[in-house]
Design an enzyme around this catalytic site. Structure first.
Site, mmCIF file in Angstrom:
data_model
loop_
_atom_site.group_PDB
_atom_site.id
_atom_site.type_symbol
_atom_site.label_atom_id
_atom_site.label_comp_id
_atom_site.label_asym_id
_atom_site.label_seq_id
_atom_site.Cartn_x
_atom_site.Cartn_y
_atom_site.Cartn_z
ATOM 1 N N GLU A 66 0.806 -1.171 0.019
ATOM 2 C CA GLU A 66 -0.056 -0.100 -0.017
ATOM 3 C C GLU A 66 0.909 1.195 0.123
ATOM 4 O OE1 GLU A 66 -3.443 0.216 -0.215
ATOM 5 O OE2 GLU A 66 -3.265 -1.930 -0.669
ATOM 6 N N SER A 339 -53.223 -23.641 40.830
ATOM 7 C CA SER A 339 -52.701 -23.965 42.176
ATOM 8 C C SER A 339 -51.297 -23.994 42.397
ATOM 9 C CB SER A 339 -53.029 -25.325 42.588
ATOM 10 O OG SER A 339 -54.626 -25.350 42.553
#
Length: 707
Positions: A66, A339
């Site tokens: 690069e 219950s």
């Protein structure tokens, strides 16, 4: 004049003081409770690493590819810039002319767009020169390597190393580092090259090896030894399946409640350790799917939740099929407790001076001053005056209505709320039927509530997070809120009564023959929701079954369901696997008065006259209870809980279920449909709604978390 104009531009172009969010964003990783096994990934795939972790040959490969003059130039390349400007002005394709510093400036700092204009390019040059003057070259290279996109969804060199070679960046070879450098130019094309793309990738890779020789990074011998690296197969996008989708939602919701924003979750690089146990999650799903027959109607939904009593951690759950349901069955869906609510009434009584030998009225009908009409048991069956163990073992409705009147319904509500049931769900708390479970709860809330009894009367806030470590390595460990609900002896006596349910009563299908179990069945009117909720000293688990349309839970070949049937079998299947290899722990001893001197008598089973089932009012008996509240559309917030209806029905005495067990006495009838969660995220409610008043929610970030 040109020099003067440049000086003005230089002075008016500062280095931006903010970075682009995407340039520094690090995705978060969510783990199972072991902290190693990945559950899900959120946000950007990037893991920032220090430059010292990147091998020199990888750095040299990127520089060779690069910007060969990187360590010598002033942050810009005059030749490259001139070429790029000419390409922009002439309309030709923009050619690479930017240095590493310029690329970093363009992709890292805020305020610079990606448009191809001379103005933007000139601004980029000025900032790059200033960065070169104010920052070290190593700093620039480190930010660049952590910012650049490499394809395969990988941002930064560390994620790229994992994506292309399945290893950390520090373990990359020369050839592998050169390939990553080659990818920078054309990340999409070289992500998984084939045919001509593969040939182009090889050519580009070879040119970088040659460039490394030209810069002196490699000797001729090293260059000759390099071979094109083998790439690992690309991973498919991380896709959550099954229960993992529900797990991610619960983790995200709790992070929000504890002060973390969605932005932090998606880009903060968090390491999030959940409470979920991968093996137990699989066991929960197996238990449900293997127990339920293949032809179970699709409208029937089943939820399971498992909570560690000592910590409040939700270690496992089953929430149903996420492809079929918009919300899960364990955290979000809330149905009448039936219950399974009675133990909260029992615990409230035992903590307020009552004893297991206390006798309550189990006769039918029962006249209560606050009710216009007497409350009957099923088929008018009377049990006489029975102690609290017998009342619990056989789930006698009138006995618990009588007990609620004696202890005070306000104390029952206080106990349930302290045990983790949110106050806004404890509806009809002044109705005589309140102790019978007219309130709607989730499986997580019910498991969390019962974990209180396993934890000697102390409730630990239900939660799904163990710890969160931020991108800087700061770790926060969740410290759940705790509350003393009842005394240790009251918890022990409540547990003892529930042990008789599993030994001799309505919950025998849940027995674990290698260890003690306490639990409670629950069946609402017409079996619109059925439960089994139980625990060992180490784990509390709730299982529920219900239908979206609020109709009877009926399964071909199994008939109408009660809590002691398929829910208890699912509970047992899960717990058999969950407890395998775990030490056998005993429950605390009950009070001395539980053994006979104060009028306590053996369970019904030993006398041979156990009642056949729970009683429930028959249609048209005129049981006076509050009228149902209007049902609101389930599009925003959960609709309010409706009141009990007056059309309850139950099986006749003596009709045992197909497995030879006794169904329990059903709760008061109701017309309420399952409560659906809000379509938007409700951040004011914890996973099980277990925070309670003043809940500090464990740890917090700065400020006060939502909820």
């Amino acid at each position: 004049m040109l020099v003067g104009l440049f000086a003005v531009a230089w002075a008016m172009t500062p280095i931006p003081d903010t970075t682009q969010k995407q340039a520094t964003a690090q995705g978060s990783v969510i783990y199972y409770r072991d902290g190693k096994t990945v559950l899900a990934r959120q946000g950007v795939d990037r893991k920032v690493v220090e430059l010292s972790k990147v091998p020199r040959h990888v750095r040299e490969a990127v520089i060779a590819a690069e910007n060969r003059s990187f360590y010598e130039d002033a942050g810009v390349s005059l030749k490259g810039t001139a070429r790029a400007v000419w390409s922009t002005v002439s309309g030709q394709q923009l050619q690479g002319g930017s240095t590493i510093t310029q690329q970093l400036v363009r992709n890292y700092y805020s305020g610079l767009s990606q448009e191809r204009s001379v103005t933007r390019k000139f601004k980029e040059i000025l900032i790059a020169m200033k960065v070169d003057q104010s920052k070290s070259k190593d700093w620039v290279l480190e930010q660049y390597l952590n910012t650049i996109y490499f394809g395969r969804g990988a941002n930064g060199v560390q994620s790229a190393a994992r994506a292309y070679f399945g290893k950390d960046v520090e373990d990359l070879s020369v050839a592998e580092g050169a390939y990553l450098a080659a990818v920078i130019q054309q990340p999409s094309r070289f992500a998984d090259p084939e045919g001509t793309d593969l040939e182009a990738a090889r050519t580009r890779w070879k040119s970088i090896i040659d460039a490394m020789g030209q810069t002196g990074a490699l000797t001729p011998g090293q260059m000759a030894a390099q071979r094109f690296p083998e790439l690992v197969a690309p991973k498919k996008p991380f896709e959550l399946k099954g229960q993992a989708r529900y797990m991610l939602q619960q983790v995200t919701d709790e992070l929000n409640r504890r002060g973390y924003t969605d932005e932090e979750i998606n880009s903060g690089g968090l390491k999030i350790v959940s409470t979920f146990d991968k093996k137990l999650m699989a066991a929960a799903e197996r238990a449900v799917k293997e127990v339920l027959p293949d032809d179970t109607p699709k409208k029937i939904r089943t939820g399971l939740a498992a909570v560690d009593p000592d910590t409040g951690e939700v270690v496992a759950f089953y929430g149903g099929d996420p492809d079929r349901y918009a919300y899960d069955n364990a955290f979000s869906a809330k149905v009448m407790a039936g219950s399974t609510f009675k133990p909260y009434t029992l615990a409230a009584a035992l903590d307020n001076g009552f004893e297991l030998s206390t006798r309550v009225n189990g006769n039918s009908p029962l006249r209560v001053a606050s009710a216009d009409k007497p409350i009957p048991n099923d088929s008018g069956r009377s049990y006489g005056h029975i102690n609290l163990v017998q009342a619990t073992q056989n789930s006698v409705n009138t006995a618990f209505v009588d007990l609620g009147q004696k202890v005070g319904l306000d104390k029952v509500a206080e106990t349930a709320e302290a045990a983790g049931i949110p106050a806004d769900q404890l509806t009809q708390r002044t109705a005589a039927s309140f102790p019978l479970g007219v309130s709607s709860v989730s499986a997580v809330q019910n498991a969390s509530g019962f974990s209180t009894f396993a934890n000697k009367g102390v409730h630990m806030e239900a939660h799904v997070l163990k710890s969160v470590t931020d991108g800087q390595g700061r770790k926060e460990v969740v410290e759940p809120a705790s509350a003393k609900v009842v005394g240790e002896q009251a918890a022990a006596d409540t547990t003892y009564a529930m042990q008789q349910v599993v030994k001799y009563g309505t919950g025998t299908a849940a027995r674990l023959y290698d260890r003690p179990v306490a639990g409670k069945t629950g069946t609402t009117d017409d079996s619109r929701s059925v439960w089994f909720n139980g625990f060992t000293p180490q784990l509390a688990v709730a299982v529920n079954m219900f239908r979206d349309d609020n109709k009877t839970v009926r399964i071909p070949g199994y008939g109408t369901q009660f809590g002691g049937q398929l829910p208890a079998q699912i509970w047992r299947a899960f717990m058999t696997e969950a407890m395998a290899g775990e030490p056998v722990e005993e429950f605390p001893e009950p009070s001395e008065y539980g053994y006979g001197g104060d009028g306590y008598s053996p369970p019904y089973r030993s006398r041979g006259d156990e009642p056949s089932q729970d009683a429930t009012p028959q249609p048209g008996d005129g049981w006076d209870t509050p009228q149902p509240a209007p049902t609101e559309p389930p599009l925003t917030d959960a609709p309010p809980t409706d009141g009990p209806r007056e059309d309850g029905q139950g099986d006749q005495p003596g009709q045992d279920d197909r497995f030879g067990r006794q169904p329990e006495q059903t709760s008061p009838p109701t017309g309420q449909e399952p409560i659906r969660p809000s379509t938007g995220r409700n951040r004011s409610t914890d996973p099980g709604g277990t925070g309670g008043p003043g809940d500090p929610n464990g740890f917090t970030r700065s400020g006060t978390p939502d909820g």
